[in-house]
Design an enzyme around this catalytic site. Structure first.
Site, PDB file in Angstrom:
ATOM      1  CB  CYS A   1      37.701  88.168 101.151  1.00 24.91           C
ATOM      2  SG  CYS A   1      39.205  87.447 101.804  1.00 24.91           S
TER       3      CYS A   1
ATOM      4  CD  GLU B   1      43.674  79.089  99.973  1.00 22.96           C
ATOM      5  OE1 GLU B   1      44.721  78.582  99.559  1.00 22.96           O
ATOM      6  OE2 GLU B   1      42.631  78.420 100.185  1.00 22.96           O
ATOM      7  CG  PHE B   2      39.164  79.587  95.830  1.00 24.69           C
ATOM      8  CD1 PHE B   2      38.457  80.617  95.220  1.00 24.69           C
ATOM      9  CD2 PHE B   2      40.168  78.961  95.102  1.00 24.69           C
ATOM     10  CE1 PHE B   2      38.737  81.007  93.907  1.00 24.69           C
ATOM     11  CE2 PHE B   2      40.448  79.339  93.797  1.00 24.69           C
ATOM     12  CZ  PHE B   2      39.734  80.367  93.198  1.00 24.69           C
TER      13      PHE B   2
ATOM     14  CB  THR C   1      42.938  88.282  96.609  1.00 21.13           C
ATOM     15  OG1 THR C   1      42.589  87.078  97.291  1.00 21.13           O
ATOM     16  CG2 THR C   1      41.907  88.623  95.571  1.00 21.13           C
TER      17      THR C   1
ATOM     18  CB  VAL D   1      46.070  83.591 103.234  1.00 21.08           C
ATOM     19  CG1 VAL D   1      46.588  82.771 102.077  1.00 21.08           C
ATOM     20  CG2 VAL D   1      44.605  83.932 103.016  1.00 21.08           C
TER      21      VAL D   1
ATOM     22  CD  GLU E   1      38.979  85.517 107.759  1.00 26.71           C
ATOM     23  OE1 GLU E   1      38.390  85.899 108.781  1.00 26.71           O
ATOM     24  OE2 GLU E   1      39.720  86.249 107.086  1.00 26.71           O
TER      25      GLU E   1
END
Ligand SMILES: NC(=O)c1ccc[n+]([C@@H]2O[C@H](COP(=O)([O-])OP(=O)(O)OC[C@H]3O[C@@H](n4cnc5c(N)ncnc54)[C@H](O)[C@@H]3O)[C@@H](O)[C@H]2O)c1
Length: 448
Positions: free
Chosen positions: A261, A149-150, A121, A11, A153
């Site tokens: 995630c 953050e969305f 996160t 990220v 990858e």
């Protein structure tokens, strides 16, 4: 703007490179000296399409630099992003050690009024803990922001440059206007910046990942039911996905979700809910279904080969948790391989980009093939685990001649069952009718 991003992993690196791309002066800081040394040479620690060009260009043009001196980097910044890892603790909750360590350094190293952004996160309430840690050390005013953050990858650069939305939890007008200015270049096509309070922003990230994981587990359960009742999940998926209320994304059954995630975020949200006395029963089920699903591919290989797999040679295509990344964290391939080895099989694995990472993780327990076809040589079965493009249209004739037995277990439903049957394969997929070999009396399709 002068930006410092602390944590130069997946990220942090994407955020830093993309913010430099829009003209900001960005310092990416990390405690991992080897990573920073490599980044200075434009060597990326991850495989992410398009990121290398951004890093190289912005480093060359002097807008992006890398350092291990976190304190110095913080002192240079108007805005500091915290983008360090939040791995699961033993009890499933997010481990905030790294985030809070960075908060302390921010507090002791700030040299002006600063906006402090949590990008990692983090559970609801973390921004407040960060603020407390910063305030303990700092003489300067600061403004907290939660900016989850969305990015996905494999499509991270595009996702950051053209986000569906930007979520910003803010508490002050100053934070609001600085962040609006920073993100303006990314939302020019009208995608929204959604301002909200900080706890809502923190929860939004977990709720988004939990919803996506829920869709995957739901479809995996529907797929398993399809196998029992003689339905085809591909048709069911299209049938429901065309309903505007449902939509077509994230309805593909497979070998279970993995990655850095979903598994940890579903667990952490469950944990938060339990702590607050609001059990999220649905998430317990999502996790349980996913754990079970990760074993489906090896079970199907065992069914196809007959009970004893001792001495069987099984090719595995795909090691990354999804296509276009070399990330193997919680990859379903790890479960597939462990299951196959436990049953006494030999595993020959291939992945277009994740093999260095896989060698590091799996050592000599599996063999690695140079090409996808090499993996098939004398194998008793092929298990497809990751949906890389290069596996979508392979040379089936060549595959059949290389395999000792023409058995394919397709954990991603990449191929057409009828076609595979015509080509002489025994073909098993997820939630669709199996295709067995043609016989003299005609073709026989049956289910497991
Ligand atoms: N990977 C994703 O797709 C993704 C997407 C959205 C959000 N997130 C979240 O973003 C956060 C970071 O994830 P990631 O995948 O980039 O992790 P990562 O493990 O790739 O990177 C984390 C980096 O932080 C560094 N670090 C740790 N402690 C530090 C410290 N005290 N000072 C400076 N650097 C330090 C590590 O060396 C590492 O390079 C997590 O909270 C994750 O949940 C990840």
């Amino acid at each position: 703007m002068n930006i410092t991003v602390v944590g130069s992993g997946y990220v942090g690196l994407v955020v830093g490179a993309c913010l430099a791309e829009t003209g900001n002066d960005v310092i990416c800081a990390d405690v991992d000296a080897r990573k920073i040394e490599r980044l200075k040479q434009n060597e990326l620690p991850i495989y992410e399409p398009g990121l290398d060009a951004y890093v190289e260009r912005n480093q060359r043009d002097g807008r992006l630099s890398f350092t291990t001196d976190v304190a110095w980097a913080v002192g240079e910044a108007d805005v500091v992003f915290i983008a360090v890892g939040t791995p699961p603790d033993e009890d499933g909750s997010a481990d905030l050690r790294h985030v809070l360590a960075v908060a302390q350094i921010i507090g002791s190293s700030m040299r002006r009024e600063t906006v402090v952004v949590t990008k990692s996160t983090v559970p609801v309430g973390t921004a407040a803990k960060v603020a407390e840690a910063v305030a303990k050390q700092s003489k300067f005013p600061f403004h907290m922001v939660s900016n989850p953050e969305f990015l996905k990858e494999g499509a991270a650069v595009d996702d950051f440059m053209k986000p569906d939305r930007v979520v910003l939890g803010v508490e002050s007008d100053m934070a609001r206007s600085v962040m609006a200015e920073l993100y303006a270049p990314f939302v020019r096509t009208g995608r929204p910046i959604i301002f909200m309070d900080i706890p809502s922003a923190e929860l939004t990230k977990y709720a988004a990942n939990a919803m996506l994981a829920t869709r995957i587990s739901f479809m995996n359960e529907i797929a398993n039911l399809c196998e029992k009742v003689g339905a085809d999940v591909d048709l069911v998926r299209r049938g429901i996905g065309s309903d505007e209320r449902i939509g077509p994304s994230f309805l593909f059954p497979g070998p279970g979700y993995g990655g850095s995630c979903f598994p940890k975020d579903v667990q952490a949200l469950s944990r938060t809910a339990r702590e607050r006395g609001a059990d999220l029963a649905i998430l317990e089920a999502v996790e349980a279904v996913n754990s079970k699903q990760k074993h489906r591919v090896a079970e199907k290989v065992e069914q196809a080969l007959g009970k004893s797999m001792k001495g069987a040679r099984v090719a595995v295509w795909g090691l990354a948790f999804k296509a276009n990344t070399d990330d193997m964290r919680e990859s379903p391939a790890l479960t597939v391989i462990a299951d196959l080895l436990e049953r006494g099989a030999t595993v020959v694995a291939h992945d277009p980009v994740a093999m260095p990472e896989a060698k590091h993780r799996l050592g000599t327990t599996v063999q690695f093939a140079e090409s996808s076809y090499d993996a098939l040589r004398d194998a008793d079965a092929l298990a497809v685990v990751t949906d890389w493009n290069e596996y979508r249209h392979p040379d089936f004739e060549r595959m059949r001649t290389l395999l000792r037995r023409p058995v394919i277990v397709d954990g991603r439903n990449l191929y057409n069952a009828a076609r595979m049957q015509q080509l002489g394969f025994e073909y098993y997929s997820i939630g669709r009718p199996d295709a067995r070999k043609s016989t003299a009396a005609g073709t026989v399709g049956s289910r497991s």
